[in-house]
Motif scaffolding. Structure first.
Motif, PDB file in Angstrom:
ATOM      1  N   ALA A  40       0.836  -1.203   0.000  1.00  0.00           N
ATOM      2  CA  ALA A  40       0.000   0.000   0.000  1.00  0.00           C
ATOM      3  C   ALA A  40       0.865   1.244   0.000  1.00  0.00           C
ATOM      4  O   ALA A  40       0.592   2.220  -0.726  1.00  0.00           O
ATOM      5  N   LEU A  41       1.917   1.235   0.790  1.00  0.00           N
ATOM      6  CA  LEU A  41       2.802   2.399   0.876  1.00  0.00           C
ATOM      7  C   LEU A  41       3.599   2.590  -0.411  1.00  0.00           C
ATOM      8  O   LEU A  41       3.788   3.709  -0.877  1.00  0.00           O
ATOM      9  N   SER A  42       4.056   1.498  -0.994  1.00  0.00           N
ATOM     10  CA  SER A  42       4.802   1.594  -2.241  1.00  0.00           C
ATOM     11  C   SER A  42       3.932   2.155  -3.362  1.00  0.00           C
ATOM     12  O   SER A  42       4.363   3.042  -4.123  1.00  0.00           O
ATOM     13  N   HIS A  43       2.709   1.662  -3.445  1.00  0.00           N
ATOM     14  CA  HIS A  43       1.819   2.111  -4.513  1.00  0.00           C
ATOM     15  C   HIS A  43       1.467   3.592  -4.387  1.00  0.00           C
ATOM     16  O   HIS A  43       1.316   4.284  -5.400  1.00  0.00           O
ATOM     17  N   ALA A  51      -4.855  10.331  10.566  1.00  0.00           N
ATOM     18  CA  ALA A  51      -3.717   9.453  10.837  1.00  0.00           C
ATOM     19  C   ALA A  51      -2.632  10.187  11.610  1.00  0.00           C
ATOM     20  O   ALA A  51      -2.011   9.623  12.518  1.00  0.00           O
ATOM     21  N   GLN A  52      -2.401  11.441  11.263  1.00  0.00           N
ATOM     22  CA  GLN A  52      -1.385  12.209  11.977  1.00  0.00           C
ATOM     23  C   GLN A  52      -1.772  12.429  13.434  1.00  0.00           C
ATOM     24  O   GLN A  52      -0.908  12.384  14.327  1.00  0.00           O
ATOM     25  N   ARG A  53      -3.040  12.641  13.686  1.00  0.00           N
ATOM     26  CA  ARG A  53      -3.492  12.794  15.074  1.00  0.00           C
ATOM     27  C   ARG A  53      -3.266  11.499  15.849  1.00  0.00           C
ATOM     28  O   ARG A  53      -2.800  11.518  16.992  1.00  0.00           O
ATOM     29  N   THR A  59       4.979   9.706   9.533  1.00  0.00           N
ATOM     30  CA  THR A  59       3.596  10.153   9.378  1.00  0.00           C
ATOM     31  C   THR A  59       3.440  11.608   9.806  1.00  0.00           C
ATOM     32  O   THR A  59       2.815  12.417   9.108  1.00  0.00           O
ATOM     33  N   LEU A  60       4.023  11.947  10.931  1.00  0.00           N
ATOM     34  CA  LEU A  60       3.918  13.317  11.455  1.00  0.00           C
ATOM     35  C   LEU A  60       4.642  14.313  10.561  1.00  0.00           C
ATOM     36  O   LEU A  60       4.226  15.477  10.461  1.00  0.00           O
ATOM     37  N   ASP A  61       5.716  13.890   9.909  1.00  0.00           N
ATOM     38  CA  ASP A  61       6.511  14.796   9.080  1.00  0.00           C
ATOM     39  C   ASP A  61       5.940  14.981   7.677  1.00  0.00           C
ATOM     40  O   ASP A  61       6.383  15.855   6.931  1.00  0.00           O
ATOM     41  N   MET A 109      -2.452   6.577   6.873  1.00  0.00           N
ATOM     42  CA  MET A 109      -3.103   5.632   7.771  1.00  0.00           C
ATOM     43  C   MET A 109      -2.491   4.242   7.624  1.00  0.00           C
ATOM     44  O   MET A 109      -2.461   3.467   8.590  1.00  0.00           O
ATOM     45  N   ALA A 110      -1.975   3.924   6.442  1.00  0.00           N
ATOM     46  CA  ALA A 110      -1.269   2.652   6.271  1.00  0.00           C
ATOM     47  C   ALA A 110      -0.042   2.611   7.171  1.00  0.00           C
ATOM     48  O   ALA A 110       0.258   1.583   7.784  1.00  0.00           O
ATOM     49  N   LYS A 111       0.675   3.723   7.268  1.00  0.00           N
ATOM     50  CA  LYS A 111       1.845   3.787   8.156  1.00  0.00           C
ATOM     51  C   LYS A 111       1.436   3.613   9.618  1.00  0.00           C
ATOM     52  O   LYS A 111       2.078   2.878  10.382  1.00  0.00           O
TER      53      LYS A 111
END
Length: 277
Positions: free
Chosen positions: A208-211, A261-263, A244-246, A218-220
């Motif tokens: 998912a992350l690669s694609h 996701a960041q929250r 994710t935060l960055d 949210m995948a992270k």
């Protein structure tokens, strides 16, 4: 605020045909940067879709839109477990009605044996059915998540997984690769000693992350929460959450979920030292 919301709905209704409204509502919400705006507006959207479904009770697109919105509200904005269950139940009801409108035999098969459901999907359905199968499986997954205190609900995970896997035969990265994220979560529910397959789950998260070029945040977060915590890998856990935060959350179709996701990443990272001590 109510006046502004009313004007927004009027603008939506006048700018597009009623048939286009559900997709436009979903798209506008998923591209919203401020979850508070969505939380405030979602109840009005829910009422609007309820009204459309009452008016057109056999319309598959309205039923699917209602299912998606109720499912999203249940998982993100519900105030307590009771409301989450109510919303998830409504999402599941709309999804099942849509599936039954789409194909009665497939609808009935979801209540039968797993092997019979898989055989039917593989023999009688193709890429033209992906949208409704994925929507139903997503609603089913959300319903199970809202009812984790019910072993009868948990026992249905295998069917959800089978439907998601079937979708990937035709669209491996459907819904911005969220189908891969679902599969990653399903494989990392349990440790290996209890039948879980965390390394298979890790592969789904990484795909998912690669694609999405690492933009499905949210995948992270779920990679960290489901896999890294399960295997007690703090280094991976903290790296995924910090990335994710960055990141810039803005992405077509994922902006809202990325912001959420960041929250969640901030909360999980703050707990890291205590969790891994």
């Amino acid at each position: 605020m109510k006046l502004l919301l009313s004007l927004t709905l009027l603008t939506l209704l006048s700018a597009c045909s009623v048939s286009n409204l559900p997709n436009n509502l979903s798209r506008s919400m998923m591209n919203q940067e401020d979850p508070a705006i969505v939380a405030a507006g979602a109840p009005a959207y829910l009422l609007l879709l309820d009204a459309l479904i009452l008016t057109y009770p056999e319309d598959e697109s309205f039923l699917l839109a209602g299912s998606r919105l109720y499912g999203a509200y249940a998982s993100v904005f519900a105030e307590d477990e009771t409301q989450a269950k109510q919303m998830a139940n409504k999402a599941m009801d709309y999804a099942r009605r849509a599936l039954c409108e789409h194909n009665e035999e497939l609808c009935a098969a979801t209540e039968g044996q797993l092997d019979e459901l898989v055989a039917l999907l593989n023999s009688d359905f193709d890429e033209d059915d992906v949208d409704v199968v994925y929507a139903f499986a997503s609603a089913w997954a959300g319903w199970i998540q809202a009812n984790t205190d019910d072993w009868n609900a948990i026992a249905q995970v295998g069917k959800v997984k089978a439907m998601m896997l079937w979708v990937t035969q035709y669209e491996p990265f459907y819904d911005n690769a969220t189908v891969q994220v679902y599969l990653g979560v399903l494989e990392t529910q349990l440790p290996p000693s209890l039948g879980g397959k965390p390394e298979v789950g890790r592969n789904y998260f990484e795909q998912a992350l690669s694609h999405t070029h690492d933009r499905h945040l949210m995948a992270k977060v779920l990679f960290a929460k489901q896999y890294a915590r399960l295997l007690f890998d703090q280094k991976l856990h903290d790296r995924l959450l910090q990335e994710t935060l960055d990141a810039d959350p803005a992405m077509e179709g994922l902006t809202l979920i990325n912001t959420l996701a960041q929250r969640q990443a901030a909360l999980l990272l703050a707990e890291s030292a205590d969790y891994f001590e």
